[in-house]
Design a protein around this motif. Structure first.
Motif, mmCIF file in Angstrom:
data_model
loop_
_atom_site.group_PDB
_atom_site.id
_atom_site.type_symbol
_atom_site.label_atom_id
_atom_site.label_comp_id
_atom_site.label_asym_id
_atom_site.label_seq_id
_atom_site.Cartn_x
_atom_site.Cartn_y
_atom_site.Cartn_z
ATOM 1 N N ILE A 28 4.462 22.277 12.121
ATOM 2 C CA ILE A 28 4.222 23.729 12.035
ATOM 3 C C ILE A 28 5.343 24.435 12.797
ATOM 4 C CG2 ILE A 28 2.659 25.655 12.563
ATOM 5 C CD1 ILE A 28 0.316 23.787 12.260
ATOM 6 N N ILE A 29 6.008 25.339 12.124
ATOM 7 C CA ILE A 29 7.139 26.054 12.730
ATOM 8 C C ILE A 29 6.747 27.496 12.992
ATOM 9 C CG2 ILE A 29 9.548 26.782 12.387
ATOM 10 C CD1 ILE A 29 9.767 24.492 10.281
ATOM 11 N N SER B 211 -0.796 18.297 14.437
ATOM 12 C CA SER B 211 0.511 18.751 13.936
ATOM 13 C C SER B 211 1.500 18.843 15.092
ATOM 14 C CB SER B 211 0.387 20.140 13.307
ATOM 15 O OG SER B 211 -0.549 20.126 12.261
ATOM 16 N N GLU B 212 2.761 18.671 14.774
ATOM 17 C CA GLU B 212 3.819 18.923 15.758
ATOM 18 C C GLU B 212 4.233 20.380 15.628
ATOM 19 O OE1 GLU B 212 4.778 16.853 18.043
ATOM 20 O OE2 GLU B 212 3.525 15.239 17.226
ATOM 21 N N PHE B 213 4.198 21.101 16.737
ATOM 22 C CA PHE B 213 4.608 22.510 16.726
ATOM 23 C C PHE B 213 6.061 22.634 17.158
ATOM 24 C CE2 PHE B 213 0.065 23.123 16.715
ATOM 25 C CZ PHE B 213 -0.109 24.299 16.013
ATOM 26 N N ASN C 63 7.219 11.884 19.606
ATOM 27 C CA ASN C 63 6.527 10.602 19.561
ATOM 28 C C ASN C 63 5.067 10.885 19.242
ATOM 29 O OD1 ASN C 63 5.545 8.070 19.947
ATOM 30 N ND2 ASN C 63 6.095 7.957 22.127
ATOM 31 N N ARG C 64 4.675 10.651 18.005
ATOM 32 C CA ARG C 64 3.314 11.002 17.570
ATOM 33 C C ARG C 64 2.387 9.831 17.875
ATOM 34 N NH1 ARG C 64 2.850 13.391 11.865
ATOM 35 N NH2 ARG C 64 1.427 14.870 12.862
ATOM 36 N N ARG C 65 1.433 10.062 18.757
ATOM 37 C CA ARG C 65 0.565 8.961 19.181
ATOM 38 C C ARG C 65 -0.857 9.057 18.637
ATOM 39 N NH1 ARG C 65 3.961 9.652 23.593
ATOM 40 N NH2 ARG C 65 2.649 11.325 24.387
ATOM 41 N N PHE C 66 -1.275 10.213 18.209
ATOM 42 C CA PHE C 66 -2.626 10.423 17.669
ATOM 43 C C PHE C 66 -3.704 9.880 18.609
ATOM 44 C CE2 PHE C 66 0.334 10.245 14.103
ATOM 45 C CZ PHE C 66 0.060 11.462 13.477
ATOM 46 N N GLY C 67 -3.473 9.986 19.873
ATOM 47 C CA GLY C 67 -4.472 9.522 20.854
ATOM 48 C C GLY C 67 -4.324 8.064 21.219
#
Ligand code: IPE
Ligand code: IPE
Ligand code: MG
Length: 245
Positions: A191-192, A211-213, A239-243
């Motif tokens: 999301i930008i 989402s990555e902002f 680095n997307r970890r989703f928990g």
């Protein structure tokens, strides 16, 4: 179709996220800086939208969701609101004409009933006539609010429970997604928000959980292809970890 974005480093090619969402903010400040009326900023913002939507298509983005008018934007002057509605009308007329050339599928997220009957009809037409296209989908958020969307979803589910069609226990996170405007659309990876503001302003509250902002200082009318490249490169650095770990 996998298309690729500019390189993160000399040797790396970065795929675009499947779903990008943009809060198209900063039109008013862009106009003010130039001593122009706010509506001129919205007109310039509409041009940027055309450009960036085209670019997303060449990058192979499958879903582009844009915040065009919020449930809170009615607070603005009658002149500004009607200026925005006029720009929307022009855009939709043009989109309908270019439908066969562009192959863009249109969806509208939001409570359209508050728009003029003419605009509602144009939205309905754009959605209907573009439903045959599957390459790229533009979700236009019009009179959209994330809280409003959730409350509507809750009401729709509650009425099914009341009529005995399903039971409250049947509700899961996945099923609840079917009651939102975005039913069937995967959550946005990126999301930008241009314009320097760092808040969601009621955009995609449910869908943005992971989402990555990317917040950028550029005002929306000045936003260019290179800014989208930069946001995508920034997304790839996250680095997307989703928990998880
Ligand atoms: C975004 O730009 C467009 C809409 C909200 C309709 P703004 O009009 O909010 O621009 P700024 O934030 O005042 O600069
Ligand atoms: C969010 O921007 C809505 C759109 C871009 C359509 P706003 O300008 O309305 O948000 P705030 O008032 O800065 O939070
Ligand atoms: Mg704003």
């Amino acid at each position: 179709m996998a298309l690729f974005n500019k390189k993160k480093t000399e040797n790396e090619i970065l795929p675009s996220p499947k779903h990008i969402a943009i809060i198209m903010d900063g039109n008013g400040r862009w106009a003010k800086k130039r001593g122009l009326p706010r509506t001129a900023g919205h007109a310039a913002g509409a041009e940027t939208f055309r450009r960036i939507a085209n670019y997303c298509r060449t990058l192979g983005v499958e879903y582009l969701t844009v915040y065009a008018f919020s449930t809170e934007n009615w607070k603005r002057s009658e002149e500004e609101v009607s200026g925005i509605m006029k720009l929307l009308k022009n855009y939709l007329l043009e989109a309908l004409q270019d439908m066969e050339k562009n192959h863009v599928r249109f969806k509208f997220f939001g409570d359209l009933s508050r728009l003029s009957p003419e605009l509602q009809e144009l939205c309905r037409k754009a959605e209907m006539t573009s439903s045959q296209y599957h390459e790229v989908q533009v979700n236009f958020c019009l009179n959209y609010g994330g809280r409003d969307e959730i409350v509507r979803g809750v009401k729709a589910f509650a009425s099914k429970v009341a009529s005995g069609e399903c039971s409250a226990e049947d509700l899961t996170e996945e099923r609840f997604g079917d009651y939102l405007y975005s039913a069937g659309v995967p959550d946005p990876e990126l999301i930008i928000r241009p314009s320097g503001e760092m808040r969601t302003s009621n955009f995609l509250l449910w869908q943005s959980a992971y989402s990555e902002f990317v917040f950028m200082d550029v005002l929306w009318p000045d936003f260019r292809e290179k800014d989208l490249d930069e946001a995508i490169a920034e997304y790839h650095r996250r680095n997307r970890r989703f928990g998880g770990v």
